[in-house]
Motif scaffolding. Structure first.
Motif, mmCIF file in Angstrom:
data_model
loop_
_atom_site.group_PDB
_atom_site.id
_atom_site.type_symbol
_atom_site.label_atom_id
_atom_site.label_comp_id
_atom_site.label_asym_id
_atom_site.label_seq_id
_atom_site.Cartn_x
_atom_site.Cartn_y
_atom_site.Cartn_z
ATOM 1 N N GLY A 170 0.886 -1.261 0.010
ATOM 2 C CA GLY A 170 -0.037 0.163 0.069
ATOM 3 C C GLY A 170 0.935 1.279 0.066
ATOM 4 O O GLY A 170 0.513 2.225 0.500
ATOM 5 N N GLN A 214 -4.427 0.940 -6.643
ATOM 6 C CA GLN A 214 -3.643 1.820 -5.487
ATOM 7 C C GLN A 214 -4.188 3.255 -5.824
ATOM 8 O O GLN A 214 -4.222 4.237 -4.914
ATOM 9 C CB GLN A 214 -2.216 1.756 -5.614
ATOM 10 C CG GLN A 214 -1.570 2.460 -4.668
ATOM 11 C CD GLN A 214 -1.413 2.134 -3.269
ATOM 12 O OE1 GLN A 214 -2.162 0.953 -2.873
ATOM 13 N NE2 GLN A 214 -1.649 2.848 -2.169
ATOM 14 N N GLY A 226 -6.612 3.646 -3.533
ATOM 15 C CA GLY A 226 -5.862 3.402 -2.184
ATOM 16 C C GLY A 226 -5.078 4.652 -1.448
ATOM 17 O O GLY A 226 -4.889 4.795 -0.351
ATOM 18 N N PHE A 244 -7.905 6.638 0.017
ATOM 19 C CA PHE A 244 -8.651 6.094 1.089
ATOM 20 C C PHE A 244 -7.769 5.411 2.239
ATOM 21 O O PHE A 244 -8.174 5.300 3.295
ATOM 22 C CB PHE A 244 -9.818 5.130 0.658
ATOM 23 C CG PHE A 244 -10.674 5.890 -0.348
ATOM 24 C CD1 PHE A 244 -11.746 7.060 0.288
ATOM 25 C CD2 PHE A 244 -10.868 5.731 -1.590
ATOM 26 C CE1 PHE A 244 -12.402 7.576 -0.422
ATOM 27 C CE2 PHE A 244 -11.777 6.482 -2.605
ATOM 28 C CZ PHE A 244 -12.409 7.213 -1.870
ATOM 29 N N SER A 245 -6.820 4.845 1.817
ATOM 30 C CA SER A 245 -5.965 3.812 2.818
ATOM 31 C C SER A 245 -4.726 4.698 3.052
ATOM 32 O O SER A 245 -4.457 4.976 4.197
ATOM 33 C CB SER A 245 -5.248 2.783 2.008
ATOM 34 O OG SER A 245 -6.663 2.020 1.645
ATOM 35 N N GLU A 246 -4.042 5.112 2.002
ATOM 36 C CA GLU A 246 -2.575 5.606 2.211
ATOM 37 C C GLU A 246 -2.619 7.190 2.746
ATOM 38 O O GLU A 246 -1.853 7.444 3.510
ATOM 39 C CB GLU A 246 -1.707 5.647 0.903
ATOM 40 C CG GLU A 246 -0.296 5.795 1.178
ATOM 41 C CD GLU A 246 0.355 5.664 -0.138
ATOM 42 O OE1 GLU A 246 1.605 5.992 -0.533
ATOM 43 O OE2 GLU A 246 -0.283 5.213 -1.521
ATOM 44 N N GLY A 287 -4.744 8.731 4.546
ATOM 45 C CA GLY A 287 -5.167 9.236 5.787
ATOM 46 C C GLY A 287 -5.059 10.513 6.466
ATOM 47 O O GLY A 287 -5.744 11.430 6.683
#
Length: 1553
Positions: free
Chosen positions: A665, A743, A746, A749-751, A753
């Motif tokens: 990620g 990604q 990603g 939404f993930s990386e 933050g």
């Protein structure tokens, strides 16, 4: 303890059970293994039994019989019992109680038959033995013992020297020194020696010493002396002592032990005539001294390393040099002889590996082999052992190796024949040798070649069981590589041949093994040995020296130095070079150029070092501001691209690293992949392409390479092939694509933050750009089979791998193109018809065969409802085509061909160029020219085929089961918007595709609606873009505007390309197209009004974004505006509004956000340069009244003539003349009536034109208008005198002036232009008066509806908002504002509600409108007759109402003007006061859309009950969708309705306050 072994109960019940229990216990203990624990237990049990006898608890005879039974249990039982008796003897001897002593002696006496006398005599005291009768007298026994001990240990056996005769020794030496070549044997000589000893009374030990002395002198005669000593010797110890004395003799301070003595000792050890441990103690130095010396060496090495890395002041340098000299002098004194190492060398020379290994084990690691002599001896031994295997498996073809004589002794290690034999001794020997294999490069090469041969055998082995055996050998070879080969290479000075030889072996390992080895080499090996510590420090020092002097000019000499240094110590060198590059990125180019002298192994090590540097956990990949990627990472990425392209380095490691990072990620490292693909494949990804480059990118591969990129990409064939092979061999192509596609989200939404929004945008762009670039590389470099084999179908990509749809189609698109072409080629081969028509049919059938399955699978991607409006075929066609399929870039081809022609001409004119080079260059240019022309021809044919296919498909594209509006929504949502931000070419493609769909006359596709939806409400889209997406979106809008501007520019073009096309039908319901019905088509003048409205909408959205203060909004809108600059703004006053707002951004952001300031300044400069191309509004669209009927754009009835937005557009003449703020306000007042007019045509009679400029009948209004304008003019002149007369001063003071100007609604254009416009207005009024009667008769159809709907529309107000967004904004008449109005506006400009609800409302209004169209259409035809009569009545009524309203209007205007004059006086006083900043803010023209939209929203709340929830703070729902219709009719009733509207407007403004 006694109780635990022999309980008292047993003694009490001895006869019953105790005896048996004890016997059983003894049996159990005796049966167990004879460890100390069980032996102790047994002794304890026997002791307890005997002690009970001594105590008297047990009878002697009972115990004796039991002990006799116990004795049979074990062989050593008598000895155990004797030990027990020994203890009891001592204990009872100390007791005063004689009875116990008697009991003890009785017991021992009873047991004499079971314990031997000799054992008892050893263990018991002489007094006890005497009492037992085993000896006669204790005293005599003691004396005898003393005598025996003295004789054994102290008495020396010496011959009397006087009896020895010297002649005997002379004869002995002669006997031993004789020629041994004949039949002399050791046996014969031994017999002679014996005779000499007997005859001359020689001392045997001295004889042995003389034999050893002679052996030492004749050390080559091992075969004679060893058997002689063997047969002569009696004890090994004696021989060892004699040898020890010999070594002791040479341990003097300056003594040197002769090598012959070492040889003798080694030979005796090898034949086991002496033991190593016996001899070892006689040798010096002590082991502890060796360990101390080793530690000291390491410390010294570290100090040297520290000195080399320290920065030293010149004065200190001279002191250090003096100290070093002193130390060197001390060292030069001869060190004491190390006898242990001398013996070790001798052992290795004769091949006694077993004893040599024992000695090495006593010393620190690599201490022994750090002495060159020992290392060479061990290498020599290895040569001999490896010889047979090397002959069989290692010698390269054609090489002739010199033969080696094998060792003669049988005790030496056996030579190896197979690879399995290596594990016996060879690997161990190499382990001891370690880095000191560097002393023997030939052996190094042999081992490497054997390793190479083994790896080939290992890789070719297919049987699993054999492979398992070879696995252990593989691990041994890896260990040897780690501990021996690489450290040895470090100590070999710049031996490039060894480096290449080693690479031949290493390249057979997978990169994981290699990188593991390099990691150990770099991070651990150098700290293991003092020599390596020094070498590391020297390498770093040398690297610093080279790097300080490296420049572009001296690349060659510096490169050679780097090459020499890298052959031995690549890891240390590259580590330093990379650290420098991370700091100074200008070193990249010279460093890359200087690496050309490296070996293959070094390139591989460089790849590892780069990955290690990238993966460094201590380094932050973001800068401290957390908004940008660190410069060190960018530098390393650039280096990666350049190095991997230029040199043949394996790519698998770096690609796998990026893949693993993506899996984890982390998308930072995509920068590396981007650089590698860009440099190696020549595929650039940039959104800053010029138009020419973009045009070239729509052509074939050759055109792309020649004209599509900034740098001239040449010679990428080999490097791109290498990249392709690496991806395919390691199966990384598809995983990388999928990971990048996933990604992208990603990142957000993930990386993303906790990351800064700016950084998240950059990472998203980087991820997306790399995906586009990488996908482009795969599409152009993979063969059809490879691509199809690796990329799954769209439904699998989307549903299984969760790839976003745009990315899934992007990856699949080349596959479909490949498949269609291959299928087409197949069909061409089967039928050999050459006619163009046949070819086209074959192409279409090929498309159908390939795309039919795709049409089926795309259905699963969206809900079933979607397919009600657009067909899967249309969806798949849109996503599967590219710009290459739609148009041929003839200009780009011509441009490149002309460039090549110029090149050829320049080559001809160049007199300095050699002829052969000229010829080559000309041939290259000509070949390239031919290729480009061939490619153009091929593309032209392809485009024709594609267009033919689309022509046949188009009728089935759009079903439009609901409405055209819904169809356009789906098209925008699922096709246009996702793709237009995917890449720059896709942005162009989307715009061109819309144009193509229009040109193909596609049924149910409303071009007008599509363009309208694109240009309206761009705020949301712009706000949600990343930086690069906004560039692409801007490019898309630019292409859309280009088309619109072309149509707008010339009536002939418009009539030709749009006049009779279904896309410009103003009926929005889905219906068949009747091309002949001109009444339903949008005419040219109305189209120009619509275009003006679009420009206004763009301005409004731009101003909103610029005012938000949000970084993303401002940055994105500035990017978009820069992109669309060629076609927007075209209207002068819109341009001025924008310029003013951008100027404000420049001032605000100069210190706060420099990047926004730079963008704004750039745009501002470009905007000013475009000012000369801008036109006044009346030139942009014709502002005099246009002959129109009911707005067909809003009515579905085919009987209505359709000229929508004409009235609306003509009414905006004052909108741009006054400030944008006034425009909005005036628009607000007339909006209610206009909305009703747009929906219910009857109210057109009531609706007046809010400007008054196009009112034909109301001359009073026009006169009032002129008076107001004059008074406003005078005020402005006064104002200008105060604030300064220069244009700059005017611009600076504009914001202050606006508060006052707002009351007069003055325009921003120069005075001359205002006067000119006044004249035009007067002319228009006079013309319109004359024409009004004619227009009345021509619009009978429209009037028929008015009677019926008149009453309802006046009561409903704004309940039913206008359905279409195809109208220009409508400003109200420019009357003076009330003081209350100004205050309200001042408040409004400071509070800006979010724009989200506005966009929603706009969409909802549009949907509502469409549903209402159907109703209107159905009722329009059936009731047209009855409506005619009612319209006559309604006209009479409206005339009466008009007169009343006129009177009210005049009174109100008069009072307002009075109030305005007093207001003006107050404002002048405040002008230089503190309030001026507030005035400037509230009066800035671009603020008006927002403030007035609030006003609209308030009014719409009060009037529309059924839409309360939808119209929260609404910016656009009211104002954006108005229209102006039927000017002449509406103007008759202007006064009456105008007054009503004003009242409503004041009410709503009060509410707002």
């Amino acid at each position: 303890m006694a109780a635990s072994v022999l309980p008292t109960d047993w003694i009490k019940n001895w006869e019953k059970s105790g005896k048996n229990d004890f016997l059983q216990l003894c049996q159990d203990l005796a049966g167990k293994p004879s460890s100390e624990v069980f032996l102790k237990d047994l002794q304890t049990a026997l002791y307890e039994l005997c002690w009970n006898v001594v105590q008297g608890s047990l009878k002697v005879d009972v115990a004796a019989s039991l002990l006799a039974d116990v004795m049979e249990l074990r062989e050593d039982m008598p000895s155990i019992l004797a030990d027990v008796f020994c203890v009891l003897d001592i204990e009872t001897g100390c007791l005063e109680d004689k009875h116990k002593r008697d009991h003890f002696t009785q017991l021992v006496g009873a047991c004499l038959f079971c314990v031997p006398d000799a054992v008892l005599k050893e263990r018991l005291d002489p007094e006890t033995l005497e009492s037992l009768g085993l000896i006669k007298q204790a005293q005599q026994f003691n004396q005898k013992i003393v005598k025996i001990k003295t004789k054994l240990f102290y008495k020396q056996q010496k011959f009397n020297l006087l009896r020895e005769e010297n002649e005997g020794y002379a004869k002995l030496v002669t006997e031993l020194g004789q020629d041994l070549t004949g039949n002399v044997t050791s046996h014969l000589v031994l017999e002679s020696i014996k005779s000499l000893i007997g005859c001359f009374n020689l001392d045997p030990n001295r004889v042995l010493d003389i034999i050893l002395e002679v052996y030492e002198c004749r050390s080559d005669q091992d075969e004679f002396f060893i058997p002689l000593i063997k047969s002569y010797m009696c004890e090994h110890q004696t021989l060892c002592h004699i040898l020890g004395f010999k070594f002791k003799f040479h341990q003097e301070p300056n003594g040197e032990t002769p090598s012959s003595l070492y040889h003798v000792a080694a030979a005796l050890l090898q034949h086991n005539l002496i033991a190593l441990e016996d001899l070892y103690v006689h040798l010096l130095p002590q082991d502890s001294a060796i360990v101390e010396e080793h530690k000291r060496e390491i410390l010294e090495a570290k100090q040297i390393a520290r000195k080399l890395t320290m920065v030293v002041v010149p004065s200190e340098k001279s002191e250090d040099k003096e100290k070093d000299k002193e130390k060197e002098e001390e060292k030069s004194e001869k060190p004491p002889d190390n006898q242990k190492l001398g013996l070790l060398e001798a052992l290795l020379m004769i091949g006694d590996w077993h004893h040599a290994q024992n000695i090495m084990e006593q010393m620190p690691a690599y201490y022994a082999t750090s002495h060159k002599a020992i290392a060479i001896a061990l290498c020599q031994l290895l040569h001999l052992i490896l010889e047979p295997l090397y002959r069989r498996a290692g010698v390269p073809k054609g090489a002739k190796a010199s033969l080696l004589k094998p060792l003669r002794n049988k005790q030496a290690p056996a030579p190896v024949e197979t690879f399995e034999d290596l594990s016996k001794d060879v690997f161990t020997m190499l382990g001891y040798l370690g880095p000191h294999l560097s002393h023997d490069p030939i052996l190094f090469a042999k081992i490497v070649r054997l390793g190479k041969s083994f790896m080939k055998e290992y890789q070719s082995e297919s049987k699993q069981d054999t492979k398992d055996k070879l696995d252990s050998l593989l691990s041994c070879f890896l260990s040897v590589s780690d501990q021996v080969l690489l450290p040895s290479l470090t100590l070999m000075e710049c031996n490039a041949c060894m480096s290449e030889e080693l690479w031949g072996f290493f390249k057979l390992f997978p990169y994981q093994h290699r990188y593991r080895l390099y990691g150990q080499w770099k991070n651990e090996t150098y700290s293991n040995h003092p020599l390596l510590v020094k070498v590391k420090a020297q390498t770093v020092d040398r690297a610093k020296y080279i790097m300080k002097r490296l420049t572009k000019e001296n690349v060659k000499p510096s490169g050679r130095q780097i090459g020499k240094l890298s052959h031995s110590n690549p890891t240390i060198l590259f580590d330093y070079i990379l650290s420098q590059i991370q700091w100074y990125d200008n070193l990249i180019t010279p460093v890359v150029d200087s690496l050309k002298y490296l070996t293959s192994l070094n390139y591989d090590v460089l790849a590892y070092c780069i990955i290690e540097a990238l993966a460094n956990p201590e380094k932050e990949k973001m800068k401290h501001d957390d908004t940008t990627i660190s410069s060190w990472l960018q530098s390393l990425a650039s280096l990666c691209g350049a190095v991997f392209r230029k040199y043949p380095i394996e790519l698998a490691g770096i690609l796998q690293y990026v893949t693993n990072q993506l899996k984890a990620g982390k998308s930072f490292d995509l920068l590396i992949l981007k650089e590698v693909v860009q440099k190696m494949a020549g595929i650039e990804i940039t959104d800053e392409m010029t138009v020419e480059q973009l045009e070239a990118m729509t052509g074939g591969e050759q055109l792309k390479a020649e004209g599509g990129y900034f740098g001239q990409i040449r010679n990428t064939k080999k490097s791109s092939q290498r990249l392709k092979d690496a991806l395919l061999d390691h199966e990384l192509a598809l995983p990388l694509c999928l990971l990048m596609a996933q990604q992208r989200n990603g990142v957000v939404f993930s990386e993303g933050g906790e990351k800064h929004l700016k950084l998240v945008g950059k990472l998203y762009d980087q991820c997306h750009d790399t995906l586009v670039q990488f996908g482009g590389f795969l599409a152009s470099n993979l063969s059809t089979e490879d691509y199809i084999k690796r990329v799954p179908s769209v439904d699998i990509l989307c549903n299984q791998f969760h790839t976003p749809h745009d990315a899934a189609f992007f990856l699949s698109r080349p596959m479909y193109a490949h498949q269609i072409l291959s299928k087409y080629d197949e069909l061409k081969k089967t039928e050999k018809g050459n006619r163009q028509q046949q070819k086209v049919h074959k192409y279409i059938s090929a498309c159908e065969q390939v795309m039919a399955p795709v049409h089926e699978v795309v259905v699963s991607l969206h809900p079933p409802k979607v397919w009600d409006d657009i067909r899967p075929q249309f969806y798949a066609t849109f996503w599967s085509l590219t710009m290459y399929d739609l148009a041929v870039p003839h200009n780009a081809y011509d441009r490149e061909v002309n460039k090549l022609k110029l090149q050829i001409k320049a080559i001809d004119e160049n007199a300095e160029m050699p002829l052969n080079k000229k010829k080559k260059e000309k041939e290259r240019c000509t070949a390239l020219q031919d290729k480009l022309q061939e490619e153009e021809k091929k593309q032209l044919e392809h485009v024709q085929r594609v267009l033919h296919r689309l022509k046949l498909e188009k009728d089935n594209w759009l079903l439009a089961k609901s409405t055209k509006n819904e169809t356009i929504t789906k098209f925008l949502q699922l096709c246009l918007f996702p793709r237009c931000v995917f890449s720059a070419i896709d942005a162009v493609y989307c715009a061109r595709f819309v144009e193509l769909v229009h040109q193909q006359k596609t049924p149910n596709f409303c071009t007008l609606l599509c363009y309208d939806r694109v240009f309206s409400d761009i705020i949301y889209t712009v706000a949600s873009c990343t930086e690069n997406e906004s560039r692409r979106y801007g490019r898309f809008l630019c292409c859309m505007l280009e088309t619109v501007t072309r149509w707008h520019s010339d009536k002939a073009i418009y009539e030709k390309e749009c006049g009779n096309y279904p896309g410009f039908l103003t009926i929005f319901r889905a219906s068949g197209f009747d091309g002949g019905n001109k009444a339903d088509q949008l005419d040219y003048e109305n189209f120009r009004h619509v275009v003006h409205k679009w420009h206004y909408k763009l301005t409004k959205a731009s101003v909103h974004c610029l005012e938000t203060g949000e970084y993303t909004h401002i940055r994105n809108i500035l990017i978009v505006l820069t992109k669309i600059l060629p076609y927007y703004p075209k209207v002068l006053n819109l341009g001025q509004a924008l310029e003013c707002r951008v100027h404000k951004i420049c001032q605000e952001e100069k210190e706060k956000r420099p990047d926004l300031y730079a963008l704004a300044m750039g745009y501002s400069g470009q905007l000013k340069s475009r000012k000369v191309h801008m036109v006044p509004e009346n030139e942009f669209h014709h502002k005099e009244p246009v002959n129109i009927t009911t707005p067909g754009g809003l009515q579905n009835g085919p009987g209505n003539s359709s000229k929508p937005a004409a009235a609306a557009a003509s009414a905006t003449s004052k909108n741009e003349e006054g400030t944008a703020e006034d425009a909005e306000k005036s628009k607000d007042k007339s909006q209610v009536a206009l909305k009703n007019a747009s929906k219910n045509p009857a109210t057109v009679n009531k609706t007046s034109s809010s400007n008054g400029s196009s009112t034909p009948n109301s001359t009073k209004g026009s006169k009032e208008k002129e008076d107001k304008e004059k008074s406003g003019k005078e005020k402005k002149e006064k104002k200008e005198k105060n604030s300064g007369s220069t244009p700059e001063a005017k611009a600076g003071g504009k914001e202050k002036q606006r508060e006052e100007k707002s009351a007069d609604s003055k325009e921003k254009t120069p005075k001359a232009e205002k006067d000119k416009r006044k004249d035009e207005k007067k002319e228009e009024k006079s013309k319109s008066d004359g024409k009004s009667a004619d227009k009345e008769s021509s619009k009978e159809r429209d009037v028929s509806k008015e009677g019926k709907l008149k009453e309802s529309s006046s009561s409903k107000g704004e309940k039913n908002p206008g359905p279409s967004s195809l109208k220009s904004p409508v400003p109200r008449s420019e009357g003076p504002e009330s003081e209350r109005e100004q205050k309200r506006r001042k408040l409004d400009t400071h509070s800006s509600p979010s724009h989200s609800s506005a966009v929603k409302d706009n969409l909802n209004d549009f949907k509502d409108s469409v549903s209402k169209h159907h109703a209107n259409h159905s009722t329009g035809l059936s009731k047209s007759e009855t409506d005619k009569k009612e319209s006559e009545k309604s006209r009479d009524r409206s005339k009466e109402r008009e007169k009343k309203e006129d009177r009210k209007d005049r009174k109100r205007d008069y009072s307002n003007s009075e109030r305005e004059m007093s207001q003006e006086a107050k404002r002048r006083k405040d002008e230089n006061g503190t309030g001026s900043s507030k005035h400037s803010k509230s009066a800035s023209p671009p603020d008006s859309p927002r403030s007035n939209d609030k006003d609209n929203s308030k009014r719409s709340k009060s009037t529309s009950k059924d839409k309360t929830e939808l119209s929260k703070p609404d910016k656009t729902s009211g104002g954006k969708k108005e229209s102006r219709h039927d000017k002449e009719k509406s103007e008759k009733k202007r006064d009456s309705t105008g007054a009503k509207e004003d009242k409503k407007h004041h009410k709503s403004s009060e509410k707002h306050r």
